[in-house]
Motif scaffolding. Sequence first.
Motif, PDB file in Angstrom:
ATOM      1  N   GLN A  46       0.694  -1.238   0.137  1.00 24.08           N
ATOM      2  CA  GLN A  46       0.142   0.098   0.089  1.00 24.08           C
ATOM      3  C   GLN A  46       0.941   1.400  -0.035  1.00 24.08           C
ATOM      4  OE1 GLN A  46      -2.611   0.456   3.442  1.00 24.08           O
ATOM      5  NE2 GLN A  46      -4.025   1.782   2.528  1.00 24.08           N
ATOM      6  N   VAL A  47       2.053   1.372   0.721  1.00 27.45           N
ATOM      7  CA  VAL A  47       2.859   2.342   0.896  1.00 27.45           C
ATOM      8  C   VAL A  47       3.508   2.648  -0.395  1.00 27.45           C
ATOM      9  CG1 VAL A  47       5.001   3.362   1.954  1.00 27.45           C
ATOM     10  CG2 VAL A  47       2.914   2.516   3.237  1.00 27.45           C
ATOM     11  N   LEU A  48       4.122   1.522  -0.856  1.00 27.03           N
ATOM     12  CA  LEU A  48       4.828   1.504  -2.451  1.00 27.03           C
ATOM     13  C   LEU A  48       3.714   2.096  -3.434  1.00 27.03           C
ATOM     14  CD1 LEU A  48       6.995  -1.504  -2.213  1.00 27.03           C
ATOM     15  CD2 LEU A  48       7.788   0.890  -1.807  1.00 27.03           C
ATOM     16  N   GLN A  49       2.431   1.833  -3.170  1.00 31.00           N
ATOM     17  CA  GLN A  49       1.571   2.137  -4.349  1.00 31.00           C
ATOM     18  C   GLN A  49       1.289   3.950  -3.941  1.00 31.00           C
ATOM     19  OE1 GLN A  49      -2.095   0.080  -3.757  1.00 31.00           O
ATOM     20  NE2 GLN A  49      -1.114  -1.790  -4.666  1.00 31.00           N
ATOM     21  N   ILE A  50       1.361   4.133  -2.685  1.00 25.28           N
ATOM     22  CA  ILE A  50       1.304   5.574  -2.430  1.00 25.28           C
ATOM     23  C   ILE A  50       2.528   6.589  -3.056  1.00 25.28           C
ATOM     24  CG2 ILE A  50       1.460   7.281  -0.383  1.00 25.28           C
ATOM     25  CD1 ILE A  50      -0.110   5.430   1.146  1.00 25.28           C
ATOM     26  N   ILE A  51       3.634   6.117  -2.775  1.00 24.33           N
ATOM     27  CA  ILE A  51       5.031   6.634  -3.159  1.00 24.33           C
ATOM     28  C   ILE A  51       4.846   6.523  -4.745  1.00 24.33           C
ATOM     29  CG2 ILE A  51       7.421   6.518  -3.459  1.00 24.33           C
ATOM     30  CD1 ILE A  51       7.410   5.226  -0.753  1.00 24.33           C
ATOM     31  N   THR A  52       4.529   5.619  -5.415  1.00 21.70           N
ATOM     32  CA  THR A  52       4.214   5.595  -6.951  1.00 21.70           C
ATOM     33  C   THR A  52       3.487   6.590  -7.313  1.00 21.70           C
ATOM     34  OG1 THR A  52       5.062   3.201  -6.980  1.00 21.70           O
ATOM     35  CG2 THR A  52       3.716   3.933  -8.993  1.00 21.70           C
ATOM     36  N   ILE A 193      12.752   2.482  -5.431  1.00 23.07           N
ATOM     37  CA  ILE A 193      12.464   2.647  -3.890  1.00 23.07           C
ATOM     38  C   ILE A 193      12.716   1.360  -3.469  1.00 23.07           C
ATOM     39  CG2 ILE A 193      10.907   3.335  -2.247  1.00 23.07           C
ATOM     40  CD1 ILE A 193      11.681   5.438  -4.192  1.00 23.07           C
ATOM     41  N   GLU A 194      13.550   1.570  -2.238  1.00 25.64           N
ATOM     42  CA  GLU A 194      13.792   0.116  -1.553  1.00 25.64           C
ATOM     43  C   GLU A 194      13.656   0.269  -0.139  1.00 25.64           C
ATOM     44  OE1 GLU A 194      17.892  -1.732  -0.559  1.00 25.64           O
ATOM     45  OE2 GLU A 194      17.564  -2.365  -2.402  1.00 25.64           O
ATOM     46  N   LEU A 195      12.808  -0.612   0.440  1.00 25.38           N
ATOM     47  CA  LEU A 195      12.482  -0.549   1.835  1.00 25.38           C
ATOM     48  C   LEU A 195      12.814  -1.929   2.691  1.00 25.38           C
ATOM     49  CD1 LEU A 195       8.760   0.625   1.892  1.00 25.38           C
ATOM     50  CD2 LEU A 195      10.560   1.826   3.331  1.00 25.38           C
ATOM     51  N   THR A 196      13.509  -1.703   3.914  1.00 22.80           N
ATOM     52  CA  THR A 196      13.969  -2.840   4.259  1.00 22.80           C
ATOM     53  C   THR A 196      13.107  -2.583   5.932  1.00 22.80           C
ATOM     54  OG1 THR A 196      16.191  -3.095   3.319  1.00 22.80           O
ATOM     55  CG2 THR A 196      16.002  -4.303   5.641  1.00 22.80           C
ATOM     56  N   MET A 197      12.747  -3.720   6.323  1.00 25.06           N
ATOM     57  CA  MET A 197      11.747  -3.632   7.325  1.00 25.06           C
ATOM     58  C   MET A 197      12.483  -4.299   8.629  1.00 25.06           C
ATOM     59  SD  MET A 197       8.836  -2.097   6.249  1.00 25.06           S
ATOM     60  CE  MET A 197       7.827  -2.471   7.645  1.00 25.06           C
ATOM     61  N   GLN A 198      12.043  -4.103   9.893  1.00 25.89           N
ATOM     62  CA  GLN A 198      12.732  -4.538  10.922  1.00 25.89           C
ATOM     63  C   GLN A 198      12.564  -6.305  10.955  1.00 25.89           C
ATOM     64  OE1 GLN A 198      10.355  -2.696  14.174  1.00 25.89           O
ATOM     65  NE2 GLN A 198      12.417  -1.494  14.581  1.00 25.89           N
ATOM     66  N   SER A 199      11.845  -6.801  10.366  1.00 26.31           N
ATOM     67  CA  SER A 199      11.860  -8.215   9.858  1.00 26.31           C
ATOM     68  C   SER A 199      12.882  -8.717   9.151  1.00 26.31           C
ATOM     69  CB  SER A 199      10.435  -8.716   9.334  1.00 26.31           C
ATOM     70  OG  SER A 199      10.284  -8.035   7.979  1.00 26.31           O
ATOM     71  N   GLN A 202      12.976  -7.290   2.507  1.00 27.74           N
ATOM     72  CA  GLN A 202      13.267  -6.120   1.601  1.00 27.74           C
ATOM     73  C   GLN A 202      12.340  -6.196   0.536  1.00 27.74           C
ATOM     74  OE1 GLN A 202      17.113  -5.771  -0.564  1.00 27.74           O
ATOM     75  NE2 GLN A 202      17.757  -4.813   1.011  1.00 27.74           N
ATOM     76  N   TYR A 203      11.973  -4.712   0.095  1.00 29.30           N
ATOM     77  CA  TYR A 203      10.711  -4.703  -0.771  1.00 29.30           C
ATOM     78  C   TYR A 203      11.078  -3.383  -1.536  1.00 29.30           C
ATOM     79  CZ  TYR A 203       7.827  -7.034   2.902  1.00 29.30           C
ATOM     80  OH  TYR A 203       7.303  -8.084   3.681  1.00 29.30           O
ATOM     81  N   GLN A 204      10.997  -3.693  -2.944  1.00 26.25           N
ATOM     82  CA  GLN A 204      11.619  -2.832  -3.752  1.00 26.25           C
ATOM     83  C   GLN A 204      10.348  -2.536  -4.982  1.00 26.25           C
ATOM     84  OE1 GLN A 204      14.497  -3.643  -7.172  1.00 26.25           O
ATOM     85  NE2 GLN A 204      15.554  -3.315  -5.471  1.00 26.25           N
ATOM     86  N   THR A 205      10.156  -1.078  -5.395  1.00 26.37           N
ATOM     87  CA  THR A 205       9.592  -0.796  -6.731  1.00 26.37           C
ATOM     88  C   THR A 205      10.253   0.074  -7.636  1.00 26.37           C
ATOM     89  OG1 THR A 205       7.240  -0.284  -7.437  1.00 26.37           O
ATOM     90  CG2 THR A 205       8.290   1.263  -5.599  1.00 26.37           C
ATOM     91  N   SER A 206      10.027   0.010  -8.742  1.00 24.95           N
ATOM     92  CA  SER A 206      10.736   0.772  -9.889  1.00 24.95           C
ATOM     93  C   SER A 206       9.739   1.703 -10.649  1.00 24.95           C
ATOM     94  CB  SER A 206      11.129   0.170 -11.014  1.00 24.95           C
ATOM     95  OG  SER A 206      12.181  -0.986 -10.368  1.00 24.95           O
ATOM     96  N   ILE A 207       9.982   3.280 -10.623  1.00 23.95           N
ATOM     97  CA  ILE A 207       9.305   4.103 -11.242  1.00 23.95           C
ATOM     98  C   ILE A 207      10.100   4.825 -12.232  1.00 23.95           C
ATOM     99  CG2 ILE A 207       7.619   6.066 -10.621  1.00 23.95           C
ATOM    100  CD1 ILE A 207       7.777   5.334  -7.518  1.00 23.95           C
ATOM    101  N   ALA A 208       9.496   4.971 -13.442  1.00 23.29           N
ATOM    102  CA  ALA A 208      10.493   5.650 -14.492  1.00 23.29           C
ATOM    103  C   ALA A 208       9.710   6.956 -15.007  1.00 23.29           C
ATOM    104  CB  ALA A 208      10.692   4.492 -15.586  1.00 23.29           C
ATOM    105  N   LEU A 209      10.571   7.747 -15.734  1.00 25.22           N
ATOM    106  CA  LEU A 209      10.310   8.725 -16.511  1.00 25.22           C
ATOM    107  C   LEU A 209       9.162   8.309 -17.631  1.00 25.22           C
ATOM    108  CD1 LEU A 209      10.880  11.688 -16.462  1.00 25.22           C
ATOM    109  CD2 LEU A 209      12.640  11.288 -18.444  1.00 25.22           C
ATOM    110  N   GLN A 210       8.287   9.075 -17.665  1.00 24.12           N
ATOM    111  CA  GLN A 210       7.199   8.793 -18.456  1.00 24.12           C
ATOM    112  C   GLN A 210       7.191   9.716 -19.779  1.00 24.12           C
ATOM    113  OE1 GLN A 210       3.293   9.933 -17.197  1.00 24.12           O
ATOM    114  NE2 GLN A 210       2.318   8.638 -18.521  1.00 24.12           N
TER     115      GLN A 210
END
Length: 215
Positions: A46-52, A193-199, A202-210
């Motif tokens: 959900q957070v990665l969707q918000i950032i995207t 965007i790369e997120l590493t949680m306390q667990s 690691q999660y990652q998403t890619s956003i590119a120039l349109q």
Amino acid sequence: MNMVELMLGISLLTIVMSGLTHAVPILQKSIYEGRTLREEIAQVEQVLQIITRSVQQAGFENIIKNQSQITRSQKSPMQGIEIFQQAVLSTDKVGKISAPQSYLAGRRQTDAMLIQHDTYGHFDCVGRKITDKRTHQGLSRIGFFIQFRGNKSNAIGTLMCQSLTNKGQIQNDGILTGVDDFLIYLEDGVVIIELTMQSSRQYQTSIALQNQISL
């Protein structure tokens, strides 16, 4: 049933009950860990969707890109998006960022991102509509950074979303707790965007120039 059979039955029952006593906690732990993982994945997605969405509003779109090809850069090649390495955004005055983190920089790396662009009825990171009143010098402002709370050895990181109020003042909302690292990579008009949680997951998403912008 004679005494031997009775004793044998009691012994077998004891063995079965002993096995169940050990198995139940393990099963409960497995169920709990599975539920916790599913909740974490849902929250991060959900957070990665918000950032995207926030980046897309500045003229970018999703792509898939090989992580090994990405290198970190000090300057963003994109208009409307600024990246600050090992830094947080100022929480008191529009237009400034704080000094880079020091007390956690040796163990954790957290970047900050600031998105500013013209507003066309877009929404901020928690779903509030961006109006002309919620701009600074005619530009909408959405930022992401990590705020740590607690002592050095046991600090909890929260991903903060920064936007503006109807009076044009900064407001910060926590959108994801339990973040250890928040990294932003740039290459050829691509934001990773790369997120590493306390667990430690690691999660990652890619956003590119349109639309390619000539600088």
